[in-house]
Design a protein around this motif. Structure first.
Motif, PDB file in Angstrom:
ATOM      1  N   SER A  75       0.842  -1.200   0.000  1.00  0.00           N
ATOM      2  CA  SER A  75       0.000   0.000   0.000  1.00  0.00           C
ATOM      3  C   SER A  75       0.869   1.238   0.000  1.00  0.00           C
ATOM      4  O   SER A  75       2.062   1.197   0.336  1.00  0.00           O
ATOM      5  N   ALA A  76       0.254   2.368  -0.364  1.00  0.00           N
ATOM      6  CA  ALA A  76       0.946   3.656  -0.268  1.00  0.00           C
ATOM      7  C   ALA A  76       1.242   3.981   1.185  1.00  0.00           C
ATOM      8  O   ALA A  76       2.227   4.661   1.495  1.00  0.00           O
ATOM      9  N   GLU A  77       0.398   3.486   2.094  1.00  0.00           N
ATOM     10  CA  GLU A  77       0.602   3.746   3.525  1.00  0.00           C
ATOM     11  C   GLU A  77       1.890   3.121   4.035  1.00  0.00           C
ATOM     12  O   GLU A  77       2.557   3.692   4.900  1.00  0.00           O
ATOM     13  N   PHE A  78       2.248   1.949   3.494  1.00  0.00           N
ATOM     14  CA  PHE A  78       3.513   1.356   3.925  1.00  0.00           C
ATOM     15  C   PHE A  78       4.692   2.223   3.519  1.00  0.00           C
ATOM     16  O   PHE A  78       5.593   2.489   4.323  1.00  0.00           O
ATOM     17  N   VAL A  79       4.721   2.670   2.271  1.00  0.00           N
ATOM     18  CA  VAL A  79       5.848   3.468   1.784  1.00  0.00           C
ATOM     19  C   VAL A  79       5.915   4.794   2.528  1.00  0.00           C
ATOM     20  O   VAL A  79       6.989   5.215   2.971  1.00  0.00           O
ATOM     21  N   ALA A  80       4.768   5.464   2.697  1.00  0.00           N
ATOM     22  CA  ALA A  80       4.746   6.718   3.434  1.00  0.00           C
ATOM     23  C   ALA A  80       5.131   6.492   4.890  1.00  0.00           C
ATOM     24  O   ALA A  80       5.821   7.322   5.501  1.00  0.00           O
ATOM     25  N   GLY A  81       4.693   5.371   5.461  1.00  0.00           N
ATOM     26  CA  GLY A  81       5.035   5.067   6.852  1.00  0.00           C
ATOM     27  C   GLY A  81       6.509   4.787   7.035  1.00  0.00           C
ATOM     28  O   GLY A  81       7.123   5.226   8.013  1.00  0.00           O
ATOM     29  N   PHE A  82       7.097   4.045   6.098  1.00  0.00           N
ATOM     30  CA  PHE A  82       8.528   3.756   6.173  1.00  0.00           C
ATOM     31  C   PHE A  82       9.334   5.050   6.099  1.00  0.00           C
ATOM     32  O   PHE A  82      10.217   5.304   6.934  1.00  0.00           O
ATOM     33  N   LEU A  83       9.037   5.881   5.106  1.00  0.00           N
ATOM     34  CA  LEU A  83       9.749   7.150   4.990  1.00  0.00           C
ATOM     35  C   LEU A  83       9.435   8.068   6.168  1.00  0.00           C
ATOM     36  O   LEU A  83      10.304   8.812   6.636  1.00  0.00           O
ATOM     37  N   GLY A  84       8.205   7.993   6.670  1.00  0.00           N
ATOM     38  CA  GLY A  84       7.839   8.794   7.830  1.00  0.00           C
ATOM     39  C   GLY A  84       8.682   8.450   9.046  1.00  0.00           C
ATOM     40  O   GLY A  84       9.051   9.341   9.833  1.00  0.00           O
ATOM     41  N   CYS A  85       8.995   7.164   9.214  1.00  0.00           N
ATOM     42  CA  CYS A  85       9.871   6.763  10.324  1.00  0.00           C
ATOM     43  C   CYS A  85      11.233   7.451  10.199  1.00  0.00           C
ATOM     44  O   CYS A  85      11.773   7.965  11.188  1.00  0.00           O
ATOM     45  N   LEU A  86      11.786   7.458   8.994  1.00  0.00           N
ATOM     46  CA  LEU A  86      13.105   8.055   8.791  1.00  0.00           C
ATOM     47  C   LEU A  86      13.036   9.572   8.952  1.00  0.00           C
ATOM     48  O   LEU A  86      13.949  10.181   9.522  1.00  0.00           O
ATOM     49  N   TYR A  87      11.987  10.203   8.452  1.00  0.00           N
ATOM     50  CA  TYR A  87      11.819  11.646   8.620  1.00  0.00           C
ATOM     51  C   TYR A  87      11.734  12.010  10.104  1.00  0.00           C
ATOM     52  O   TYR A  87      12.209  13.069  10.525  1.00  0.00           O
ATOM     53  N   ALA A  88      11.086  11.130  10.876  1.00  0.00           N
ATOM     54  CA  ALA A  88      10.875  11.411  12.299  1.00  0.00           C
ATOM     55  C   ALA A  88      12.083  11.052  13.153  1.00  0.00           C
ATOM     56  O   ALA A  88      12.103  11.350  14.353  1.00  0.00           O
ATOM     57  N   GLY A  89      13.096  10.412  12.563  1.00  0.00           N
ATOM     58  CA  GLY A  89      14.262   9.992  13.334  1.00  0.00           C
ATOM     59  C   GLY A  89      14.033   8.711  14.096  1.00  0.00           C
ATOM     60  O   GLY A  89      14.639   8.477  15.142  1.00  0.00           O
ATOM     61  N   MET A  90      13.169   7.862  13.563  1.00  0.00           N
ATOM     62  CA  MET A  90      12.864   6.582  14.198  1.00  0.00           C
ATOM     63  C   MET A  90      13.345   5.439  13.304  1.00  0.00           C
ATOM     64  O   MET A  90      13.792   5.657  12.180  1.00  0.00           O
ATOM     65  N   VAL A  91      13.262   4.227  13.814  1.00  0.00           N
ATOM     66  CA  VAL A  91      13.762   3.054  13.104  1.00  0.00           C
ATOM     67  C   VAL A  91      12.579   2.219  12.637  1.00  0.00           C
ATOM     68  O   VAL A  91      11.739   1.817  13.449  1.00  0.00           O
ATOM     69  N   ALA A  92      12.494   1.979  11.351  1.00  0.00           N
ATOM     70  CA  ALA A  92      11.407   1.184  10.786  1.00  0.00           C
ATOM     71  C   ALA A  92      11.669  -0.305  11.010  1.00  0.00           C
ATOM     72  O   ALA A  92      12.795  -0.784  10.846  1.00  0.00           O
ATOM     73  N   VAL A  93      10.618  -1.024  11.391  1.00  0.00           N
ATOM     74  CA  VAL A  93      10.708  -2.473  11.601  1.00  0.00           C
ATOM     75  C   VAL A  93       9.584  -3.128  10.786  1.00  0.00           C
ATOM     76  O   VAL A  93       8.488  -3.369  11.287  1.00  0.00           O
ATOM     77  N   PRO A  94       9.823  -3.396   9.497  1.00  0.00           N
ATOM     78  CA  PRO A  94       8.768  -3.998   8.663  1.00  0.00           C
ATOM     79  C   PRO A  94       8.505  -5.445   9.080  1.00  0.00           C
ATOM     80  O   PRO A  94       9.422  -6.193   9.424  1.00  0.00           O
TER      81      PRO A  94
END
Length: 360
Positions: A75-94
């Protein structure tokens, strides 16, 4: 392809793309290949906008540096969420979804505990499934259900100043043979991988990458999603249901062929001999098909075999179903005839060999 050699982070690269090629298509989520109008499209500027909104919501729920469990379908939500983690300074855990099977739930639980996740990010469609699982496992982490909404903006967000050494994602193994093992992947790792893959597999002007691998799979995430996004190509992601019919046909074909492998396993004396025999049997099917080259480019005497080859027929079925173009009925009937032939020949031979072996 954009030069990634001087890039300092994934977030900085995506922000630069939003400024310089903001109108270029970055992401397409394809539901039904037959009807291209049903695809959801986001430009680089729109994807950046959505990622900033997701980052803002994440910062309200978790401190900088938190690990965020991403539980999304394609989904678009996954891609936006992944990049959102990096923008926020957090670590993505798919991760895959918890699902209804206990082994799937154990995998997600092992990932969540090992990563020490601070919150989970989902879409509203997964709310009931994920919150039920969270309550069952006794987690107290916040669960954010966000959808891409291009009417929202977060222009005042301060994107986290990541560098090449900043941890970006915890990428976990499948856990099929043991507990999932996490790999610490930095912004520098992602950029180096994207540069290498984009150099090896350049896209022609105006063309995008595309695929339907799971977004939590390393090739799905880093090969099909991040590489083309960072290189400026854009990517088209197909929801799993879009390729389900073609996949079912291939699985059925594989199950019919497997009787040949069963017979070889019964007749041969050592396990090591089985792969060699099977490779010899499968090679003419694979390389004598149109999978790697069009039949029209081959000599006439080869075309006669290629056009009736079961691998060619099943490939044509898949291409027609995925692209929404071409004939399905003819190749499908031919493929079904081959499948019936494989079963009619190798099933009785396998059962006969098995009974003889038991009688020794």
């Amino acid at each position: 392809m954009f030069d990634l050699s001087g890039a300092t982070s994934v977030s900085e690269t995506m922000r630069r793309h939003a400024r310089e090629i903001g109108d270029r298509p970055a992401l397409a989520i394809v539901g039904t290949p037959v009807d291209r109008a049903t695809a959801q499209w986001l430009t680089y500027a729109q994807l950046d906008q959505a990622a900033r909104v997701f980052a803002q919501e994440l910062r309200r729920a978790c401190p900088i540096g938190s690990r965020v469990l991403l539980l999304h379908p394609t989904s678009a939500e996954f891609v936006a969420g992944f990049l959102g983690c990096l923008y926020a300074g957090m670590v993505a855990v798919p991760s895959s979804m918890p699902g209804r099977y206990r082994q799937d739930q154990r995998r997600v639980l092992a990932i969540a505990e090992d990563a020490e996740v601070g919150c989970a990010l989902i879409t509203p469609d997964e709310w009931d499934e994920v919150t039920t699982w969270v309550e069952q496992e006794g987690f107290t982490m916040p669960v954010l259900a966000l959808r891409v909404d291009l009417t929202r903006h977060a222009d005042d967000l301060d994107v986290f100043p990541a560098d090449l050494q900043t941890l970006a994602v915890l990428q976990y193994t499948s856990g099929s043979t043991n507990d999932p093992k996490g790999n610490m992947v930095t912004h520098g790792n992602l950029l180096a991988n994207a540069a290498s893959m984009a150099t090896a597999f350049p896209a022609r002007d105006g063309r995008m990458y595309g695929g339907w691998l799971p977004n939590y799979h390393d090739m799905g995430l880093m090969g099909i999603i991040l590489t083309p996004l960072l290189a400026g190509y854009g990517t088209a992601l197909m929801r799993s249901c879009s390729s389900a019919s073609g996949s079912q046909c291939m699985v059925a074909f594989g199950l019919c062929i497997c009787w040949m492998a069963i017979l070889a396993g019964i007749l041969l004396h050592t396990p090591a001999a089985v792969p060699g025999v099977l490779i010899g049997a499968v090679m003419p099917l694979s390389f004598g098909s149109n999978v790697f080259a069009s039949a029209d480019s081959m000599p006439g005497w080869v075309q006669a075999w290629v056009n009736i080859n079961p691998v060619t027929l099943m490939t044509e079925v898949n291409r027609a179903l995925l692209l929404g173009e071409g004939d399905v009925t003819g190749p499908l009937l031919g493929g079904l005839a081959w499948m019936a032939g494989f079963v009619a020949v190798f099933f009785p031979l396998s059962m006969r060999a098995y009974r003889r072996r038991l009688g020794r």
